[in-house]
Design an enzyme around this catalytic site. Structure first.
Site, PDB file in Angstrom:
ATOM      1  N   CYS A  60       8.119   4.349   7.589  1.00 31.44           N
ATOM      2  CA  CYS A  60       8.859   4.282   5.688  1.00 31.44           C
ATOM      3  C   CYS A  60       7.867   4.621   5.163  1.00 31.44           C
ATOM      4  O   CYS A  60       6.435   3.911   5.175  1.00 31.44           O
ATOM      5  CB  CYS A  60      10.580   3.296   6.527  1.00 31.44           C
ATOM      6  SG  CYS A  60       9.559   1.377   5.917  1.00 31.44           S
ATOM      7  N   ALA A  63       5.880   1.097   4.882  1.00 30.84           N
ATOM      8  CA  ALA A  63       4.821   1.819   4.773  1.00 30.84           C
ATOM      9  C   ALA A  63       4.145   1.945   4.518  1.00 30.84           C
ATOM     10  O   ALA A  63       3.003   1.761   4.155  1.00 30.84           O
ATOM     11  CB  ALA A  63       5.279   1.564   6.500  1.00 30.84           C
ATOM     12  N   ARG A  94      -2.726  -2.859  10.280  1.00 26.79           N
ATOM     13  CA  ARG A  94      -3.374  -2.143  10.211  1.00 26.79           C
ATOM     14  C   ARG A  94      -5.270  -2.834  10.126  1.00 26.79           C
ATOM     15  O   ARG A  94      -5.257  -3.766   9.395  1.00 26.79           O
ATOM     16  CB  ARG A  94      -3.439  -1.905   8.889  1.00 26.79           C
ATOM     17  CG  ARG A  94      -2.547   0.026   9.192  1.00 26.79           C
ATOM     18  CD  ARG A  94      -2.641   0.833   7.742  1.00 26.79           C
ATOM     19  NE  ARG A  94      -2.739   1.034   6.934  1.00 26.79           N
ATOM     20  CZ  ARG A  94      -3.726   2.078   7.303  1.00 26.79           C
ATOM     21  NH1 ARG A  94      -3.072   2.795   8.559  1.00 26.79           N
ATOM     22  NH2 ARG A  94      -4.667   2.947   6.580  1.00 26.79           N
ATOM     23  N   HIS A 196       2.962   7.081  -0.158  1.00 32.05           N
ATOM     24  CA  HIS A 196       2.354   7.104  -0.776  1.00 32.05           C
ATOM     25  C   HIS A 196       1.677   7.255  -2.520  1.00 32.05           C
ATOM     26  O   HIS A 196       1.271   6.902  -3.408  1.00 32.05           O
ATOM     27  CB  HIS A 196       1.326   7.970  -0.281  1.00 32.05           C
ATOM     28  CG  HIS A 196       0.533   8.105   1.095  1.00 32.05           C
ATOM     29  ND1 HIS A 196       1.177   9.069   2.081  1.00 32.05           N
ATOM     30  CD2 HIS A 196       0.721   7.010   2.349  1.00 32.05           C
ATOM     31  CE1 HIS A 196       1.140   7.799   3.466  1.00 32.05           C
ATOM     32  NE2 HIS A 196       0.418   7.097   3.547  1.00 32.05           N
TER      33      HIS A 196
HETATM   34  S1  SF4 Z   1      10.026  -1.241   8.245  1.00 31.33           S
HETATM   35 FE1  SF4 Z   1      11.653  -2.239   6.148  1.00 31.33          FE
HETATM   36  S2  SF4 Z   1      11.158  -0.928   4.438  1.00 31.33           S
HETATM   37 FE2  SF4 Z   1      10.845   0.389   6.019  1.00 31.33          FE
HETATM   38  S3  SF4 Z   1      13.077   1.382   7.159  1.00 31.33           S
HETATM   39 FE3  SF4 Z   1      12.209  -0.697   8.655  1.00 31.33          FE
HETATM   40  S4  SF4 Z   1      13.762  -2.254   7.229  1.00 31.33           S
HETATM   41 FE4  SF4 Z   1      13.227  -0.531   5.751  1.00 31.33          FE
END
Ligand code: SF4
Length: 545
Positions: A60, A63, A94, A196
């Protein structure tokens, strides 16, 4: 390429893959799978929404923003505003390494921490701004950091918490701590890529240009899009130091707040991962006049090429001579190591489905090993990463990415200083230095290789059946699925906890690791002995003396 070495035609495979999908999905996926012809300008569909339920590799926006771009910075407290999962799963997963020596000299390092506001039900119902302000205060009181970055997760945007207002207020209140927020909710955009972009924008707004001190060194560069996974950045630092080139700031492996703040004083930006950081390169060029060049430090030959590019750019004979000396010193042991590995690796086939740059960069290392890449693709690359930046004017931003802010950057009235004349840059580009340009992955791939964007689980299985590659490169989610089919998987995100793989030393590590993977006898033992006699059932036994 001679006739016998031609890759198999994957048209039938593509048809078979698409036949399984409902027609609408098949139409969409068809555009994301291209049978490459490097002589043609082919178009690939990318950076579009993932099909629900298809089992994607993607992550996502949070991330991409927190995990990728800001995560490797060691002295900025990365405070995740949200329920605990997003922070927990991004905690030390990471492998962007940091330098302990510099900490001894007085720098801070928060890499080992996972900071979260740990939102609960009442924060969702009544809002989480108060809790966020409290968490910023608490982090400040305990760590006294130079900066705190606040990262929004999915619920934050939905309930309307204003992380930017809270950050502004806290920055004012604390006085000596730079607090800034990121609207990087996971549902924005279609992948890590949007994160990014958001990270680049906010770093540029809140940090770049805060320190105008003139670097003492002669050849000053920034390395953009190098995240020091497994120590890659350290190996590049070693080589640059040996050549006498000063890296002001690496974005963002082992980076610090101060290095970011001074990075606009560099004379050249070198771009490794084009996808994650090209925005920063462009913005620094527009505002401060710093040109950028695409480089690749993955592969010994491409490392030498990248160093020579820097020498050409600075037009300094002494520097060029030193670079040649370093290459000459480093290459013999590289050649010796690769020759040993090639006894095992020569003629093997690889497939690479990784992120937004490695699927391209690692093809160089594989070709040094005599391994051909038959199929590759990105999780979240855009068309320019596949087809080259020449297609940028034709890319239409669709509804899913329209909410990602493009910040308007202008020349800095007082600090803009063109580092090189237009004529010089043009001449360098004509020499093949890729000045402010990137030619993409597709022109470097073999005829008839299959390029797949945002590959699904089903497609991965079919590709493995068809190509029977000797090695598959992807990430942790794919690793065990692929290995269960009898094909070794090399993780090119985490390096399977090894590395570095960049630079000359990195190339040697990679040759050794691939040689080891391909030599291991485990892959020959997957079938039980009585099953390998399919037409002749028997029980095998041996006398024991
Ligand atoms: S990791 Fe957190 S921010 Fe990313 S999609 Fe999942 S709930 Fe949403």
């Amino acid at each position: 390429m001679s006739e016998e070495k031609k890759l198999p035609d994957p048209s039938g495979l593509k048809e078979e893959i698409l036949a399984k999908y409902p027609p609408k999905i098949a139409r969409k996926r068809s555009k994301a799978m291209v049978i490459n012809d490097p002589e043609l300008d082919q178009q690939i569909q990318s950076n579009v929404r993932t099909i629900p339920g298809i089992i994607t590799q993607r992550g996502c926006t949070y991330a991409g923003c927190k995990g990728v771009v800001l995560g490797p910075t060691r002295d900025i407290v990365n405070l995740v505003h949200g329920p605990i999962g997003c922070s927990f799963y991004a905690w030390l997963t990471r492998r962007n390494q940091t330098d302990a020596d510099e900490i001894v000299e007085g720098g801070a390092n928060y890499m080992t921490y996972s900071f979260s506001t740990d939102m609960q039900d009442d924060n969702i119902v009544f809002g989480g701004e108060k809790k966020l302000a409290q968490a910023i205060q608490e982090a400040y009181d305990i760590f006294k950091p130079k900066a705190i970055g606040v990262f929004s997760t999915c619920p934050v945007g939905l309930i309307g918490d204003d992380v930017h207002a809270v950050s502004r207020q806290m920055k004012e209140k604390l006085g000596d701590c730079n607090v800034f927020g990121f609207s990087c909710e996971g549902y924005k955009g279609v992948s890590q890529s949007a994160g990014h972009h958001i990270a680049n924008n906010q770093l540029f707004r809140h940090v770049i240009g805060l320190d105008d001190s003139q670097p003492e060194h002669k050849y000053n560069v920034n390395l953009l899009g190098e995240y020091n996974i497994g120590g890659d950045g350290f190996e590049i630092d070693r080589i640059f130091k040996k050549c006498g080139i000063n890296i002001i700031c690496t974005f963002s492996g082992n980076s610090t707040m101060d290095k970011f703040a001074n990075s606009h004083m560099a004379d050249l930006n070198l771009v490794m991962c084009h996808r994650s950081i090209n925005y920063m390169a462009e913005m620094q060029e527009t505002k401060f006049g710093i040109p950028w060049m695409k480089v690749n430090f993955i592969g010994a030959e491409s490392t030498a090429k990248a160093l020579r590019k820097v020498g050409e750019y600075f037009e300094d004979e002494a520097l060029k001579a030193r670079i040649e000396e370093v290459i000459a010193e480093e290459m013999p042991s590289v050649k010796e190591r690769v020759a040993k590995a090639r006894k095992v690796t020569e003629g093997k086939l690889a497939m690479l489905f990784v992120g937004g740059s490695r699927a391209h960069h690692y093809q160089e290392l594989f070709s040094e090993l005599g391994i051909k890449t038959v199929s590759a693709g990105y999780e979240f690359g855009h068309r320019d990463d596949y087809e080259g930046r020449k297609v940028l004017p034709t890319i239409k931003v669709d509804a899913d990415s329209r909410n990602i802010e493009e910040i308007k950057v202008e020349k800095d009235e007082t600090r803009y200083k063109p580092r090189a004349s237009e004529e010089k840059l043009k001449a360098l580009d004509e020499k093949g230095l890729e000045v402010s340009d990137y030619r993409g992955m597709m022109p470097d791939m073999a005829d008839q290789s299959l390029i797949v964007d945002d590959i699904s689980h089903w497609e991965t299985e079919k590709l493995i059946d068809f190509y029977k590659p000797d090695i598959f490169c992807a990430g942790i989610k794919e690793k065990y699925v692929v290995q269960k089919s009898g094909i070794p998987l090399k993780q090119l995100h985490s390096y399977d906890y090894g590395g570095p793989y960049a630079g000359f030393e990195g190339a040697k590590n990679f040759y050794a690791d691939i040689e080891k993977i391909l030599s291991t006898s485990i892959w020959k033992k997957i079938k039980a002995p009585w099953l390998s006699h399919e037409n002749d059932p028997c029980i095998c036994a041996e006398y024991v003396a």
